[in-house]
Motif scaffolding. Structure first.
Motif, PDB file in Angstrom:
ATOM      1  N   THR A 267       4.436 -10.992 -37.798  1.00  0.00           N
ATOM      2  CA  THR A 267       4.317 -12.437 -37.558  1.00  0.00           C
ATOM      3  C   THR A 267       5.300 -13.321 -37.877  1.00  0.00           C
ATOM      4  O   THR A 267       6.144 -12.912 -38.743  1.00  0.00           O
ATOM      5  CB  THR A 267       3.174 -12.906 -38.290  1.00  0.00           C
ATOM      6  OG1 THR A 267       3.169 -13.044 -39.789  1.00  0.00           O
ATOM      7  CG2 THR A 267       1.800 -11.862 -38.107  1.00  0.00           C
ATOM      8  N   SER A 268       5.459 -14.287 -37.277  1.00  0.00           N
ATOM      9  CA  SER A 268       6.400 -15.282 -37.257  1.00  0.00           C
ATOM     10  C   SER A 268       5.777 -16.549 -38.048  1.00  0.00           C
ATOM     11  O   SER A 268       4.511 -16.844 -37.435  1.00  0.00           O
ATOM     12  CB  SER A 268       7.244 -15.623 -36.149  1.00  0.00           C
ATOM     13  OG  SER A 268       6.344 -16.234 -35.132  1.00  0.00           O
ATOM     14  N   LEU A 269       6.494 -17.268 -38.835  1.00  0.00           N
ATOM     15  CA  LEU A 269       5.863 -18.471 -39.629  1.00  0.00           C
ATOM     16  C   LEU A 269       6.446 -19.751 -38.594  1.00  0.00           C
ATOM     17  O   LEU A 269       7.692 -19.728 -38.372  1.00  0.00           O
ATOM     18  CB  LEU A 269       6.541 -18.886 -40.979  1.00  0.00           C
ATOM     19  CG  LEU A 269       6.123 -19.822 -41.707  1.00  0.00           C
ATOM     20  CD1 LEU A 269       4.362 -19.551 -41.907  1.00  0.00           C
ATOM     21  CD2 LEU A 269       6.705 -19.927 -43.130  1.00  0.00           C
ATOM     22  N   ILE A 270       5.486 -20.272 -38.048  1.00  0.00           N
ATOM     23  CA  ILE A 270       5.586 -21.383 -37.017  1.00  0.00           C
ATOM     24  C   ILE A 270       5.263 -22.637 -37.344  1.00  0.00           C
ATOM     25  O   ILE A 270       5.751 -23.748 -36.365  1.00  0.00           O
ATOM     26  CB  ILE A 270       5.012 -20.992 -35.822  1.00  0.00           C
ATOM     27  CG1 ILE A 270       3.492 -21.174 -35.956  1.00  0.00           C
ATOM     28  CG2 ILE A 270       5.427 -19.745 -35.034  1.00  0.00           C
ATOM     29  CD1 ILE A 270       2.690 -21.023 -34.355  1.00  0.00           C
ATOM     30  N   GLY A 271       4.828 -23.003 -38.549  1.00  0.00           N
ATOM     31  CA  GLY A 271       4.443 -24.470 -38.857  1.00  0.00           C
ATOM     32  C   GLY A 271       3.438 -24.465 -39.980  1.00  0.00           C
ATOM     33  O   GLY A 271       2.978 -23.557 -40.679  1.00  0.00           O
ATOM     34  N   ASP A 272       2.848 -25.795 -40.123  1.00  0.00           N
ATOM     35  CA  ASP A 272       2.009 -26.179 -41.257  1.00  0.00           C
ATOM     36  C   ASP A 272       0.954 -26.833 -40.608  1.00  0.00           C
ATOM     37  O   ASP A 272       1.027 -27.533 -39.755  1.00  0.00           O
ATOM     38  CB  ASP A 272       2.505 -26.930 -42.153  1.00  0.00           C
ATOM     39  CG  ASP A 272       3.402 -26.139 -43.005  1.00  0.00           C
ATOM     40  OD1 ASP A 272       3.800 -24.950 -43.162  1.00  0.00           O
ATOM     41  OD2 ASP A 272       4.400 -26.975 -43.805  1.00  0.00           O
ATOM     42  N   LEU A 273      -0.211 -26.679 -41.582  1.00  0.00           N
ATOM     43  CA  LEU A 273      -1.485 -27.613 -41.024  1.00  0.00           C
ATOM     44  C   LEU A 273      -1.348 -28.933 -41.990  1.00  0.00           C
ATOM     45  O   LEU A 273      -0.595 -28.915 -42.720  1.00  0.00           O
ATOM     46  CB  LEU A 273      -2.927 -27.077 -41.665  1.00  0.00           C
ATOM     47  CG  LEU A 273      -3.395 -25.632 -40.797  1.00  0.00           C
ATOM     48  CD1 LEU A 273      -4.365 -25.066 -41.549  1.00  0.00           C
ATOM     49  CD2 LEU A 273      -3.778 -26.014 -39.424  1.00  0.00           C
TER      50      LEU A 273
END
Length: 297
Positions: A267-273
């Motif tokens: 997976t790739s880390l794409i952002g934050d809640l």
């Protein structure tokens, strides 16, 4: 002759890549309403049996449209085009009171077309809770993946049933690693199981299983973080988006990962809640959060 007839029509039956659009044989999200059934009520450890429904088209509060057959929490869920299903979970032995509870194998079914109580249509192969979060289904079958039968007993079974007959719980296959509190992804042919806890602790496994044949799962790549229970996921054509608890590494739980069905790589880390907790930045973890989606939101 009609130049657009017969063999000139193309249908993509895979997960899609490049400029090919995904053509799923079912709708990933609802078109009108979302539903929530049962669950834990507040700090008093009470358990609910209420089925709530809310509209996607407005910002109105949810309405009570019926009851599950038991007061339950930590269930799994699935849906056909016409009905919702609530499977397993913890069933309180004293109604909704704060008291004893036991793992459940009950599969409840409720209709979307009208407000009505759920009915008990069968049993899972094993009484269990905390199955893979998110709706795993095709247009014809639902799935209940993994879970636990006690705080220390992990389950690797994948239960499958047919919507048209409610023939429940054909133990169709097994996960490679039994996990509890994992989340799920749904492609056109394959289901995916992300993270969760196995017998030794938190994992970052991605497990893949066929939704059309009886074959055991295989291990694929990894999620960027090892996460504990109560994470969740959103499904979209071509990808799944995973969020949730970030312990034990201390990584904050609002991180969002993306898993691409076409590559099946890490997976790739794409952002934050967004952090609405009022705690210092990075200190929040989204525990027991839920997610749902329509075709537009």
């Amino acid at each position: 002759t009609d130049a657009t007839a017969g063999e000139n029509f193309w249908t993509n039956v895979g997960d899609g890549s490049g400029n090919i659009n995904n053509n799923f044989p079912y709708t990933l999200g609802g078109t009108q309403h979302g539903y929530s059934g049962g669950g834990l009520l507040g700090q008093n450890n009470y358990t609910s049996n209420v089925i709530d429904r809310f509209a996607f088209a407005s910002s109105a509060n949810a309405s009570d449209v019926g009851d599950l057959t038991k007061y339950r929490r930590y269930q799994g869920s699935s849906s056909s085009a016409t009905h919702g299903y609530s499977m397993g979970g913890e069933q309180h032995t004293a109604g909704n009171q704060n008291g004893g509870h036991t793992q459940s194998n009950t599969v409840d079914k409720f209709q979307f077309a009208a407000s009505a109580n759920a009915s008990d249509v069968g049993d899972l192969t094993t009484a269990k809770r905390s199955m893979s979060q998110g709706v795993i289904h095709t247009s014809t079958h639902g799935f209940a993946v993994g879970g636990d039968s006690s705080p220390v007993a992990r389950i690797n079974t994948i239960d499958k049933w047919q919507f048209s007959t409610d023939a429940i719980s054909n133990n169709s296959a097994d996960l490679v690693v039994g996990t509890t509190g994992s989340s799920s992804g749904v492609g056109a042919v394959y289901g995916y199981n992300f993270n969760g806890q196995d017998a030794s602790g938190n994992t970052n496994h991605i497990q893949k299983f066929s939704m059309t044949s009886h074959a055991n799962a295989s291990l694929l790549s990894s999620v960027t973080r090892r996460t504990t229970a109560s994470q969740n996921s959103w499904n979209a054509p071509g990808a799944s988006y995973i969020w949730g608890f970030g312990y034990p590494s201390g990584a904050p739980g609002q991180k969002i990962d993306k898993f691409d069905f076409s590559t099946e790589s890490d997976t790739s880390l794409i952002g934050d809640l967004l952090d609405h907790s009022g705690t210092p930045s990075g200190a929040i973890d989204y525990w027991n959060g839920v997610s749902t989606s329509s075709t537009t939101h």
